[in-house]
Design a protein around this motif. Structure first.
Motif: not given
Length: 534
Positions: A185, A189, A248-249
Motif C-alpha cells: 500500500r 501503490h 497516500e490512498d
C-alpha cells in the motif's frame, strides 16, 4: 516410479532423458500423489535435484515438465526445505520472470508462457505451505515483481493464467505477511494498481465521478476467465484494505473501489453459484471500506426498472438484501456466510439515513399481522427474529444488532417487532433492560403504526410479541360437584407437598443442620437436663 531411479537419472541424464523421466512421473502422480512417510528424504532430495536441473539452460518443454514435478511435490510441506531457501525461491522467480518485472518484450511462445505459469503455480504452493518461503519471498521482494508484471499487463499483454496466478501469489503474500501488505500500500501503490486491474477485467466504463455505466438489459454474463481474475484481485484488495487508510490512498481511491463494487453487484456471471461468490467478495471488501464511502452505492441516477427511494437508487442495496436472505435460507455456515453481510447492512443503516429507511421498508414494514409470533413465518423479519436466538453467539448478536439499528436503537420499537423474549439477549448485553435507546442519534421519522397494530397493542403479550388467544375457563362447563371435587384434590396436593418435597430443618448443638424433629428432641433433652441439675 522408483524415486531412487528418478534421482539417479536426474543427476546423470541428458535433457531429453530428464524430460521423458519427469513426464512419466507427472502422468502417474498428476491427479493423486500419495505421500509415503518412509520416502520423505527421497522426495526432499528430488526437490533439490529438480532445482539444480532448473538452474541450467534448458528448453521450455523440459523446464515446464520439471516445474510440474516440483509443483506436485510441493503439496507436501514436509519436503520443502530445499525449495524454501533464497536460492530455491530465486530460481522459481527467475523462471516466472518476476525479477524482470514482466514477460519479455516480444510476445512469448506458448511453451515459454507455460514455463511462467508453472513457475507461478510452484511459488503459490511453496509460499502457502512454508513460513520460511514466505520470509524469503518478502526479502527478495516478490511483490514488487508481481506489481511490475500487473502494471505491464495491459490489453492482453499477458494471457489468462499468467495474470491469474500472478494475482493469486500477490493475494497469498499479502495474506500471510503483514509487512508485505503494508509495503504494497505505502510503497508500491497496489491499491490503485488492483483497482485498475478490476476496471479492465470487468470492462468498467465511467460515466460520472463514481458512476460506472450500468449493464444493459441484454448484457452478457461476465466470462469465466475474467471472473476468476476478478476474484483474485478482490481477495488481494481485501487484504490491503485491512491496513488503515493513509494519506497516500485518499478518499477518492476508496470511493472508486466502492463504485466498482456497486458495478460488480449489478453483474451476473456464467452460473448463479459464481455470481454469489463474486457478490460475497464484493461484500467483504465493502465491509473494510470507511462507512462514509457507502453513499456511493445509492448516489447514482435511477435507471428504468431499478428500485428507488426518496430519489436514491437502491438497486445495489436490494441486491445486498437478496443476498442476505439467500444466505439465511441456506441454513448453514452462518458465521462465515451471513455475518459479513449483516455487519455491512447494519453499519450502512446506522450511518446513512436513506439506506436505513429503505431497508426498514423491506425488512420491518408496518405491522399488520399481530396474532402470530414474530419468529413464525417466511418473511425476512421472521427469519431474522429466529436468528436472534441462534446457538452461535456471533450470528445471534449480528441479527439482533441489525434489527436494533433498523429500529433506530429504540427498545420499544425493537420489542414491537420481535417480542421481549427474542430481544432479551441484546438488551442484557447493552444494559437496556429498563428500556431507552442506544448511543447513536437518529432523525425523527413519522409514526408508521398501522390501525391494526394500534387497536391490538393493548392486548399484545410483550414477551411473545403477539396477541394470544384467550384461554378457556375450565370451570365454566363444570357442575358444582365437579368443582368441589377438584378443589378438594388441590387441597390434598398442597397438604402433601411440604411433607414430600420440603423437609423442615433445624440447627443442632454443633451448628449443623438436621431434620426439625431431631433438632427439637435435642433441644428438649438439653432443657430437661438443665432442670435436673438445678
Amino acid at each position: 516410479m522408483d524415486l531412487n531411479d528418478v534421482l539417479s537419472k536426474l543427476d546423470a541424464g541428458d535433457e531429453e532423458e530428464i524430460e521423458r523421466l519427469v513426464e512419466q512421473f507427472n502422468r502417474e502422480n498428476r491427479r493423486t500423489f500419495t505421500f509415503d512417510p518412509n520416502q520423505e528424504d527421497l522426495r526432499s532430495k528430488l526437490c533439490e535435484s529438480l532445482l539444480t536441473v532448473l538452474g541450467r539452460p534448458l528448453q521450455p518443454g523440459c523446464q515446464s515438465c520439471c516445474l510440474e514435478t516440483l509443483r506436485i511435490l510441493s503439496r507436501d510441506k514436509r519436503v520443502l526445505g530445499p525449495v524454501a531457501t533464497r536460492e530455491g525461491v530465486l530460481v522459481l522467480a527467475g523462471l516466472a520472470q518476476l525479477q524482470d518485472g514482466d514477460l519479455r518484450g516480444d510476445a512469448p511462445s506458448e511453451r515459454e508462457e507455460r514455463v511462467v505459469v508453472e513457475a507461478l503455480k510452484c511459488l503459490c504452493n511453496v509460499v502457502f505451505n512454508s513460513a520460511a518461503a514466505q520470509q524469503v519471498g518478502a526479502e527478495v521482494q516478490l511483490a514488487r515483481g508481481l506489481c511490475a508484471r500487473l502494471r505491464g499487463a495491459r490489453a492482453g499483454a499477458a494471457r489468462h493464467e499468467v495474470g491469474l496466478f500472478s494475482l493469486r501469489l500477490l493475494f497469498l503474500l499479502s495474506a500471510l505477511r503483514p509487512d508485505v501488505r503494508g509495503g504494497l500500500r505505502r510503497e508500491l501503490h497496489a491499491l490503485a494498481l488492483l483497482t485498475r486491474v478490476l476496471e479492465e477485467t470487468l470492462d468498467v466504463r465511467w460515466v460520472g465521478p463514481y458512476e460506472a455505466a450500468a449493464p444493459g438489459p441484454g448484457a452478457l454474463a461476465v466470462p469465466a476467465e475474467k471472473n476468476e481474475r476478478a476474484m483474485e484481485a478482490l481477495k488481494a484488495l481485501f487484504n490491503l484494505t485491512l491496513v488503515d487508510a493513509g494519506e497516500e490512498d485518499g478518499d477518492h481511491q476508496l470511493r472508486l473501489i466502492a463504485a466498482i463494487m456497486r458495478h460488480l453487484l449489478m453483474l451476473k456471471t456464467q452460473t448463479e453459484e459464481k455470481t454469489e461468490e463474486a457478490h460475497s467478495h464484493a461484500i467483504n471488501l465493502l465491509s473494510n471500506l470507511p462507512v462514509s464511502c457507502l453513499d456511493v452505492l445509492i448516489d447514482v441516477p435511477v435507471q428504468g426498472g431499478q428500485q428507488k427511494y426518496n430519489g436514491k437508487n437502491m438497486a445495489a442495496v436490494q441486491v445486498l438484501l437478496d443476498f442476505m436472505e439467500k444466505r439465511i435460507d441456506k441454513g448453514s455456515n452462518f458465521k462465515e456466510g451471513l455475518t459479513p453481510i449483516l455487519s455491512l447492512l447494519t453499519e450502512g443503516s446506522r450511518h446513512h439515513r436513506e439506506i436505513r429507511r429503505y431497508i426498514k421498508t423491506q425488512v420491518l414494514p408496518p405491522l399488520k399481522e399481530v396474532k402470530i409470533r414474530p419468529e413464525i413465518g417466511t418473511t425476512v423479519r421472521n427469519k431474522l427474529v429466529r436468528l436472534m436466538t441462534h446457538v452461535d453467539m456471533g450470528v445471534k448478536q449480528s441479527a439482533a444488532e441489525f434489527l436494533f439499528v433498523l429500529c433506530k436503537e429504540s427498545v420499544d420499537n425493537l420489542l414491537k417487532y420481535t417480542g421481549y423474549g427474542n430481544a432479551a439477549g441484546l438488551l442484557v448485553e447493552r444494559n437496556l433492560l429498563a428500556g431507552g435507546r442506544g448511543d447513536t442519534k437518529y432523525s425523527e421519522d413519522e409514526d408508521s403504526d398501522t390501525e391494526e397494530y394500534k387497536s391490538a397493542k393493548p392486548f399484545i403479550n410483550p414477551i411473545t410479541g403477539h396477541v394470544e388467544e384467550p384461554m378457556l375457563n375450565p370451570l365454566e362447563e363444570m357442575t358444582e360437584e365437579q368443582k368441589e371435587y377438584e378443589a378438594q384434590k388441590l387441597i390434598d396436593m398442597f397438604d402433601k407437598f411440604p411433607r414430600q418435597f420440603i423437609q423442615p430443618m433445624g440447627v443442632m448443638k454443633d451448628g449443623t443442620l438436621a431434620p426439625l424433629d431431631e433438632a427439637l428432641c435435642q433441644a428438649a433433652g438439653d432443657s430437661s437436663g438443665s432442670d435436673s441439675d438445678e
